[in-house]
Design an enzyme around this catalytic site. Structure first.
Site, PDB file in Angstrom:
ATOM      1  N   GLY A 254       0.834  -1.205   0.000  1.00  0.00           N
ATOM      2  CA  GLY A 254       0.000   0.000   0.000  1.00  0.00           C
ATOM      3  C   GLY A 254       0.864   1.248   0.000  1.00  0.00           C
ATOM      4  O   GLY A 254       0.679   2.145  -0.815  1.00  0.00           O
ATOM      5  N   MET A 256       4.823   3.139   1.935  1.00  0.00           N
ATOM      6  CA  MET A 256       6.070   2.933   2.669  1.00  0.00           C
ATOM      7  C   MET A 256       6.525   4.217   3.348  1.00  0.00           C
ATOM      8  O   MET A 256       6.520   5.297   2.737  1.00  0.00           O
ATOM      9  CB  MET A 256       7.140   2.425   1.672  1.00  0.00           C
ATOM     10  N   GLU A 257       6.953   4.063   4.596  1.00  0.00           N
ATOM     11  CA  GLU A 257       7.204   5.199   5.491  1.00  0.00           C
ATOM     12  C   GLU A 257       8.613   5.788   5.424  1.00  0.00           C
ATOM     13  O   GLU A 257       9.065   6.404   6.402  1.00  0.00           O
ATOM     14  CB  GLU A 257       6.934   4.748   6.930  1.00  0.00           C
ATOM     15  N   ASN A 258       9.317   5.694   4.294  1.00  0.00           N
ATOM     16  CA  ASN A 258      10.665   6.263   4.182  1.00  0.00           C
ATOM     17  C   ASN A 258      10.742   7.644   4.821  1.00  0.00           C
ATOM     18  O   ASN A 258       9.867   8.471   4.632  1.00  0.00           O
ATOM     19  CB  ASN A 258      11.049   6.399   2.707  1.00  0.00           C
ATOM     20  N   HIS A 290      -1.144   6.052   8.871  1.00  0.00           N
ATOM     21  CA  HIS A 290      -0.244   4.957   9.261  1.00  0.00           C
ATOM     22  C   HIS A 290       1.213   5.284   8.914  1.00  0.00           C
ATOM     23  O   HIS A 290       2.095   5.206   9.771  1.00  0.00           O
ATOM     24  CB  HIS A 290      -0.699   3.672   8.557  1.00  0.00           C
ATOM     25  N   GLU A 291       1.452   5.647   7.685  1.00  0.00           N
ATOM     26  CA  GLU A 291       2.838   5.908   7.273  1.00  0.00           C
ATOM     27  C   GLU A 291       3.387   7.133   8.000  1.00  0.00           C
ATOM     28  O   GLU A 291       4.549   7.155   8.403  1.00  0.00           O
ATOM     29  CB  GLU A 291       2.945   6.082   5.754  1.00  0.00           C
ATOM     30  N   GLU A 313       4.989  -2.296  13.306  1.00  0.00           N
ATOM     31  CA  GLU A 313       3.752  -2.436  12.517  1.00  0.00           C
ATOM     32  C   GLU A 313       2.505  -2.618  13.387  1.00  0.00           C
ATOM     33  O   GLU A 313       1.488  -1.968  13.162  1.00  0.00           O
ATOM     34  CB  GLU A 313       3.883  -3.574  11.494  1.00  0.00           C
TER      35      GLU A 313
HETATM   36  N1  BES Z   1       6.274  -0.632   6.186  1.00  0.00           N
HETATM   37  C1  BES Z   1       5.100  -1.009   5.496  1.00  0.00           C
HETATM   38  C2  BES Z   1       5.319  -1.235   4.033  1.00  0.00           C
HETATM   39  C3  BES Z   1       6.009  -2.527   3.685  1.00  0.00           C
HETATM   40  C4  BES Z   1       5.381  -3.715   3.854  1.00  0.00           C
HETATM   41  C5  BES Z   1       7.251  -2.547   3.154  1.00  0.00           C
HETATM   42  C6  BES Z   1       6.026  -4.900   3.496  1.00  0.00           C
HETATM   43  C7  BES Z   1       7.891  -3.723   2.808  1.00  0.00           C
HETATM   44  C8  BES Z   1       7.269  -4.903   2.974  1.00  0.00           C
HETATM   45  C9  BES Z   1       4.018   0.057   5.648  1.00  0.00           C
HETATM   46  O1  BES Z   1       4.134   0.848   6.772  1.00  0.00           O
HETATM   47  C10 BES Z   1       2.718  -0.654   5.766  1.00  0.00           C
HETATM   48  O2  BES Z   1       2.528  -1.341   6.713  1.00  0.00           O
HETATM   49  N2  BES Z   1       1.838  -0.491   4.793  1.00  0.00           N
HETATM   50  C11 BES Z   1       0.585  -1.160   4.733  1.00  0.00           C
HETATM   51  C12 BES Z   1      -0.574  -0.258   4.965  1.00  0.00           C
HETATM   52  C13 BES Z   1      -0.918  -0.017   6.392  1.00  0.00           C
HETATM   53  C14 BES Z   1      -2.097   0.923   6.510  1.00  0.00           C
HETATM   54  C15 BES Z   1      -1.184  -1.258   7.190  1.00  0.00           C
HETATM   55  C16 BES Z   1       0.485  -1.721   3.338  1.00  0.00           C
HETATM   56  O3  BES Z   1       1.319  -1.372   2.510  1.00  0.00           O
HETATM   57  O4  BES Z   1      -0.417  -2.511   3.087  1.00  0.00           O
HETATM   58 ZN    ZN Z   2       3.470   0.012   8.530  1.00  0.00          ZN
END
Ligand code: BES
Ligand code: ZN
Length: 850
Positions: A254, A256-258, A290-291, A313
């Site tokens: 979805g 990414m929090e860079n 979230h991010e 997470e």
């Molecule tokens: N840090 C994750 C993105 C991520 C996930 C990077 C797996 C690499 C591998 C990000 O913060 C995240 O959790 N995104 C979720 C959405 C959130 C609202 C739960 C996502 O991408 O589904």
């Molecule tokens: Zn996350």
């Protein structure tokens, strides 16, 4: 992704094997000379020996890199290269490592590392993608200060931190490599500003392709509300002068929090009334929050290793759900979260992929971004807060933020903060992190002379690698009602700590009706002997909105199961209860919509299996249809009035109240469509000025099998909008009749707009297939075969997304022998495919080993 060559034995990594890094990083200077197929990455990294390390091996991760040169303190490093990294002799003192490598973003279809999407360069480094950009200690406990220079003709060049001009960026906050980001392309921005609690002005931007500028306003507003909320609720302020968000079309997840440069799947940020549904708006708001919230829970304080993933997470999901509850309706958000938890996490916890919130080993970390780590991880935070109270919770969080700022931490560090502020021993609570499986809690009640006793018995079934479970501490919120529906005992938290635990309520006039696990205070399966009359009573009277809904859900589940197993007709008590909900003017329309939603086919399949019955997806499908038809008939006099009353006038607003009215109005519409041949839905479809109304009408028509014309018109109208066409692809498969879904999905793969390299489009078709229970489980096995074929194809390009989608098969042991044999065959076929990635191999192996 690990080395994909079949010769490489999969490497299992254990939490218990953690050792501190041999060398730490102070500063990193990177120069990117962008080129689609031959980007040069120059790195200059200042290392120093880690005083806490036990060995001095200098090892840098690196995959699919062409090494041009590597030096240590200016002299050839004599580096030894393998498929996974580089080793060299390094001094036992600070030194500078410099390297030049070449990579090919254009051909990077895995969408991990540096890749291209629609002509734009972008990165995705979590979890282990930075090693595909250059040689580096790519582990979250190595944090460095990054300075980045981007050379290329692209008009917009972005990286983390502050803009020094001329494509040069500096991020003052030390960070692990997984938070690195780079974007370059022909982008335009939607700008704004935010004034923080200490009076600093932050520049905000959402960067998009030119045509998408009209879809940024809502995301920007959500960002500013998130920033404000984190200041007000957690006391957390933003820490850079600039915060950038970029929308990318090809993205595995979805968002990414860079640090300072969040990268979003365009579906998770772009919104407009015409193209986005109410559900899209709510999801976009939640993901932006979230991010953003990760800036403190993830970035300022990160994870020591990937086993601690839930530290960032689970906590951040908990925080974003608090935000949504505050911005919208807490009751509705809780119900939605529990529906999702049961659909994804309970399903996972009860099958071959079950694992603890903090896993003890993995092969491919990308396979552990799961519902358990995320959703159960968030539930665990919620239980902690329930057990220690709000005040202690925020005090503990403050201690965590001050004590661990700038560190890479563990669950132990987190829990120690709460032990310290409460003086409470959290040893037993910690079992929630280490034991997999959903606890089942059986309830017995006793009544004697004014004293009501509830006796709970907990049992967690065995999960892979964990046969025996210790009793956990379970906070069970209980309230009591009298026969008149009045609350005679306010909510009390029963803290269950033993296998069997009794709780007494005294001074009551008569035997009460219990409302147990209010607000879903613990993620458990409650086993209580409750008759449908009691359920209908609680649906009418419970003062806890979650349990009010839950009673209706239990009623619906029971009705459906008896329809499936006993060929029963829809229970009149259920229909009467629904009618009462519909007529109750005190209820929120959004709540009514949720009360009318029936348990999903997958829920019913799980419930049947738990009760010792092999589920038949066809029968479940037909039962759902029959039940909805009965509801439509029972409600026929009321539906037109509900529909009329729920029409929202004036310009579209995505707020919770308007969305709730639309949701309830569209429940009425879909029921009406079963009675009027689609007349009302067709009118709505044609006159709709927003996507919620248009798509709901299309869904109702397709469900009633009269939607072909509307579907074609929809496709024509939206042919130039990728995100809307994703919806169109998904609708065909989700609403395909009974076992027509596999053939429909197959036909769609030949559509000119089908593009398997775009994860959104692939998921639109095959995610919808997996989610169409009757279709996926077609008796001829065509659903299984088709998905296996396409996962094998996708795996060659994008292992991460292929592996994630293989969970469609995780329930295979629930079904009959024929279906099990066909699913096993599909899984074995994937497993035997040549050049299968480590990602997909790990998944199919774990699923098969159940
Ligand atoms: N840090 C994750 C993105 C991520 C996930 C990077 C797996 C690499 C591998 C990000 O913060 C995240 O959790 N995104 C979720 C959405 C959130 C609202 C739960 C996502 O991408 O589904
Ligand atoms: Zn996350």
């Amino acid at each position: 992704m690990k080395d994909a060559s079949p010769a490489a034995a999969p490497l299992e990594i254990f939490l218990s094997d953690y050792t501190p890094p041999a060398y730490l990083v102070d500063t990193v200077e990177l120069v990117f000379k962008l080129h689609p197929t031959a980007t040069r990455v120059l790195s200059k990294i200042a290392f120093r020996p880690n005083p806490e390390a036990t060995d001095r091996t200098f090892y840098l991760h690196g995959e699919q890199l062409k090494l041009i040169s590597a030096t240590i303190d200016g002299k050839d490093a004599n580096a030894k290269i393998t498929d996974l990294g580089l080793t060299a002799q390094a001094p036992d003192a600070p030194f500078v490592f410099e390297a030049e490598v070449e990579i090919s973003p254009q051909t990077n279809t895995a969408l991990e590392g540096l890749y291209m999407s629609n002509g734009m360069y972008c990165t995705q480094c979590e979890a282990e993608g930075f090693r595909k950009i250059t040689y580096y200690p790519d582990r979250p406990d190595v944090m460095g200060v990054f300075t980045v220079t981007i050379e290329g003709s692209e008009p917009v060049k972005l990286s983390n931190g502050n803009d020094l001009g001329g494509g040069k960026w500096h991020d003052p906050w030390p960070k692990p490599a997984y938070l690195f980001a780079l974007v370059a392309g022909d982008l335009v921005n939607h700008p704004d500003t935010f004034n923080t609690m200490s009076g600093k002005q932050v520049e905000l931007n959402i960067w998009v392709r030119k045509g998408d500028l009209n879809k940024c306003a809502f995301g920007m507003d959500a960002l500013k509300r998130s920033m404000k909320w984190d200041e007000e609720v957690y006391g957390r302020e933003y820490d850079l002068d600039l915060f950038n968000i970029v929308a990318v079309d090809d993205f595995n997840m979805g968002a990414m929090e860079n640090k300072g440069l969040n990268i979003f799947n365009s579906s998770a940020v772009l919104a407009s009334p015409e193209t986005s549904t109410d559900a899209n708006f709510e999801r976009i708001e939640a993901i932006i929050a979230h991010e953003y919230f990760h800036n403190w829970t993830g970035n300022r304080i990160t994870c020591r290793d990937w086993f601690q993933l839930c530290l960032k997470e689970g906590l951040t999901v908990y925080r974003d759900s608090q935000f949504t509850a505050d911005e919208r309706s807490p009751a509705v958000k809780r119900i939605e979260d529990v529906i999702a938890l049961r659909a994804r996490q309970f399903r996972e916890d009860n099958g071959p992929l079950a694992h603890p919130v903090r896993p003890e080993s993995f092969v491919e970390i990308n396979n552990f971004y799961t519902a358990t780590v995320y959703e159960k991880g968030a539930e665990v935070i919620g239980m902690l807060k329930t057990l220690i109270g709000d005040e202690a919770y925020y005090k503990g969080c403050d201690l965590y933020f001050t004590r661990h700022d700038g560190q890479a931490c563990t669950i132990e560090d987190w829990l120690a903060c709460f032990e310290e502020v409460t003086g409470r021993d959290l040893t037993q609570f910690k079992l929630w992190y280490s034991q997999a499986g959903t606890p089942r809690v059986a309830v017995k009640e006793a009544w004697s002379e004014g004293t009501y006793t509830l006796t709970f018995t907990q049992d967690t079934p065995p999960t892979p690698g964990q046969d025996v479970k210790d009793p956990k501490v379970i906070p069970i919120a209980v309230g009591l009602l009298n026969d008149a529906g009045e609350e005679v005992h306010a909510t009390r938290i029963c803290e269950m700590t033993d296998v069997v635990h009794a709780f007494r309520f005294t001074g009551l006039d008569a035997k009460p009706v219990p409302s147990i696990n209010r607000g879903f205070s613990a993620p458990i399966i409650l086993e209580q002997d409750q008759d449908n009359a009691t359920r209908a009573f609680l649906l009418a009277h419970d003062t806890d909105p979650f349990n009010k809904w839950e009673a209706g859900r239990a009623l619906a589940r029971d009705v459906m199961i008896r329809m499936v197993t006993e060929d029963a007709t829809p229970d009149q008590a259920y229909l009467d209860a629904l009618l009462a909900v519909a007529r109750d003017d005190t209820l929120d329309p959004a709540f009514k919509a949720l009360a009318f939603s029936t348990p999903s086919a997958d829920d019913i399949a799980q419930a049947l299996f738990d009760g010792g019955v092999t589920p038949d997806p066809t029968k479940i499908y037909n039962t759902t249809q029959t039940l909805r038809q009965s509801v439509a008939h029972a409600m026929q006099d009321t539906l037109p009035r509900i529909y009329a009353e729920m029409q929202v006038d004036g310009p579209f607003s995505p707020d919770a109240e308007a969305a709730g009215k639309r949701a309830w109005g569209n429940v009425a519409l879909s029921l009406l469509t079963r009675l009027d041949g689609g007349a009302q839905a067709r009118t709505q479809f044609e006159s709709a000025d927003n996507m919620t109304q248009q798509l709901s009408a299309l869904g109702a028509l397709l469900r009633a099998e009269v939607g072909e014309e509307a579907s074609n018109a929809f496709c024509e109208q939206w042919k130039d909008d990728r995100l809307v066409i994703d919806k169109w692809f998904a609708m065909q498969v989700s609403y395909a009749k009974l076992d027509a879904a596999p053939a429909t999905a197959k036909a769609l793969t030949n559509h000119p707009d089908f593009d398997m390299t775009n994860p959104n489009r692939f998921r639109a078709v095959f995610g919808a297939l997996a989610g169409n229970t009757a279709g996926f489980h077609s008796p001829d096995g065509s659903g299984y075969a088709l998905l296996a074929d396409w996962l094998i194809k996708l795996d060659a390009k994008n292992p991460q997304t292929a592996a994630r989608m293989s969970t469609a098969f995780e329930t295979w042991k629930r079904y009959d022998a024929d279906r099990q044999a066909m699913m096993r065959e599909a899984l074995e076929r994937m497993k035997a495919a040549s050049n299968l990635s480590g990602d997909l191999l790990e998944m199919v192996t774990r699923i098969l080993n159940a």
